[in-house]
Design a protein around this motif. Sequence first.
Motif, PDB file in Angstrom:
ATOM      1  N   ILE A  48       4.401   3.174  -4.256  1.00 51.94           N
ATOM      2  CA  ILE A  48       5.540   3.855  -3.638  1.00 51.94           C
ATOM      3  C   ILE A  48       5.184   5.299  -3.293  1.00 51.94           C
ATOM      4  N   LEU A  49       4.545   5.985  -4.219  1.00 56.26           N
ATOM      5  CA  LEU A  49       4.193   7.383  -3.998  1.00 56.26           C
ATOM      6  C   LEU A  49       3.193   7.535  -2.854  1.00 56.26           C
ATOM      7  N   SER A  50       2.142   6.717  -2.866  1.00 54.52           N
ATOM      8  CA  SER A  50       1.091   6.860  -1.850  1.00 54.52           C
ATOM      9  C   SER A  50       1.609   6.513  -0.463  1.00 54.52           C
ATOM     10  N   ASN A  51       2.416   5.452  -0.360  1.00 59.19           N
ATOM     11  CA  ASN A  51       2.942   5.071   0.952  1.00 59.19           C
ATOM     12  C   ASN A  51       3.971   6.061   1.456  1.00 59.19           C
ATOM     13  N   SER A  52       4.794   6.603   0.559  1.00 61.61           N
ATOM     14  CA  SER A  52       5.763   7.621   0.974  1.00 61.61           C
ATOM     15  C   SER A  52       5.044   8.847   1.522  1.00 61.61           C
ATOM     16  N   ALA A  53       4.019   9.295   0.783  1.00 61.00           N
ATOM     17  CA  ALA A  53       3.262  10.472   1.209  1.00 61.00           C
ATOM     18  C   ALA A  53       2.532  10.207   2.520  1.00 61.00           C
ATOM     19  N   THR A  81      -6.302   8.611   3.162  1.00 59.90           N
ATOM     20  CA  THR A  81      -7.076   7.395   3.417  1.00 59.90           C
ATOM     21  C   THR A  81      -7.572   6.798   2.108  1.00 59.90           C
ATOM     22  N   VAL A  82      -8.070   7.643   1.220  1.00 59.52           N
ATOM     23  CA  VAL A  82      -8.567   7.176  -0.080  1.00 59.52           C
ATOM     24  C   VAL A  82      -7.433   6.622  -0.926  1.00 59.52           C
ATOM     25  N   TYR A  83      -6.302   7.307  -0.952  1.00 63.03           N
ATOM     26  CA  TYR A  83      -5.192   6.866  -1.806  1.00 63.03           C
ATOM     27  C   TYR A  83      -4.624   5.533  -1.344  1.00 63.03           C
ATOM     28  N   LEU A  84      -4.524   5.344  -0.034  1.00 57.56           N
ATOM     29  CA  LEU A  84      -4.023   4.059   0.450  1.00 57.56           C
ATOM     30  C   LEU A  84      -5.059   2.962   0.261  1.00 57.56           C
ATOM     31  N   ALA A  85      -6.345   3.303   0.391  1.00 55.19           N
ATOM     32  CA  ALA A  85      -7.387   2.320   0.093  1.00 55.19           C
ATOM     33  C   ALA A  85      -7.314   1.907  -1.373  1.00 55.19           C
ATOM     34  N   ILE A 115      -0.448  -0.526   5.861  1.00 56.32           N
ATOM     35  CA  ILE A 115      -0.635   0.921   5.860  1.00 56.32           C
ATOM     36  C   ILE A 115      -2.019   1.324   5.349  1.00 56.32           C
ATOM     37  N   PRO A 116      -2.569   0.684   4.298  1.00 54.99           N
ATOM     38  CA  PRO A 116      -3.946   1.017   3.923  1.00 54.99           C
ATOM     39  C   PRO A 116      -4.941   0.810   5.065  1.00 54.99           C
ATOM     40  N   ILE A 117      -4.780  -0.280   5.814  1.00 55.50           N
ATOM     41  CA  ILE A 117      -5.682  -0.533   6.949  1.00 55.50           C
ATOM     42  C   ILE A 117      -5.462   0.501   8.043  1.00 55.50           C
ATOM     43  N   VAL A 118      -4.198   0.833   8.305  1.00 52.68           N
ATOM     44  CA  VAL A 118      -3.877   1.818   9.343  1.00 52.68           C
ATOM     45  C   VAL A 118      -4.532   3.157   9.046  1.00 52.68           C
ATOM     46  N   LEU A 119      -4.450   3.608   7.795  1.00 48.80           N
ATOM     47  CA  LEU A 119      -5.034   4.909   7.446  1.00 48.80           C
ATOM     48  C   LEU A 119      -6.543   4.896   7.621  1.00 48.80           C
ATOM     49  N   GLY A 142      -8.737  13.404  -8.160  1.00 50.96           N
ATOM     50  CA  GLY A 142      -7.870  14.133  -9.078  1.00 50.96           C
ATOM     51  C   GLY A 142      -6.444  13.613  -9.118  1.00 50.96           C
ATOM     52  N   VAL A 143      -5.862  13.339  -7.955  1.00 47.11           N
ATOM     53  CA  VAL A 143      -4.469  12.889  -7.907  1.00 47.11           C
ATOM     54  C   VAL A 143      -4.277  11.536  -8.603  1.00 47.11           C
ATOM     55  N   PRO A 144      -5.105  10.524  -8.316  1.00 52.07           N
ATOM     56  CA  PRO A 144      -4.936   9.259  -9.050  1.00 52.07           C
ATOM     57  C   PRO A 144      -5.133   9.405 -10.553  1.00 52.07           C
TER      58      PRO A 144
END
Length: 212
Positions: A48-53, A81-85, A115-119, A142-144
């Motif tokens: 939820i957080l990664s897709n919202s951001a 890109t990394v977070y959605l991957a 969305i991961p593919i899109v990024l 760091g964020v994850p």
Amino acid sequence: MLASEVWPVRLLRLLFGGLAVLAVGAQFGREVVLPGFSPVNFFSYFTILSNSAAGLFLIGLALAPGRNRARLAEWLRGAMTVYLATTGIVYAVLLDTGELGLTLPWVNAVLHRVIPIVLFVDWLAVCPQCRVDYGKALAWIGVPMLYLVYSLTRGVVVDWYPYPFLQPVEVGGPAGVLLHILGIAVGIAAVSLLVAWAGNVRVRASQMRAAA
């Protein structure tokens, strides 16, 4: 080579950014009416957080494409890109059991696959304006890691964990949790280096064409 300012890129970023936000909103609307719903729990999922951001970030780039020329904006684009991957890979490897629970099927597809593919495609198709140092790329982890610390700490306090691999009873105790975290950390580091390398290759090729 595509540029952030051209209208097809802006339109696609706006559409997919809106799709990500819409998917999160639809899932929230499905769950908010249920007894015992906790908005804190809902927004404690990395998905939820990664897709919202990412959705808001894509919308921002679409509405103000000039910002994409800033070094910080490019670094953030790589981070997204990394977070959605991470979201897509962790789901595919650890969570995709075929049971969706409360998650709407189309929302699941959008948040974990589309969305991961899109990024990633956006990162490859729209050439970054500058190189990303590999040391700075590793900072994306760091964020994850902060998210995992938050999830584990809150889990101990409220006895609720967003994902099974963070629950000691589900993975053989604290050692199992630590093993999963180490595996995820290594995976994110590898993806970060890959994303930085792919962007730097595009930057180098662009510079060579310009010099020629």
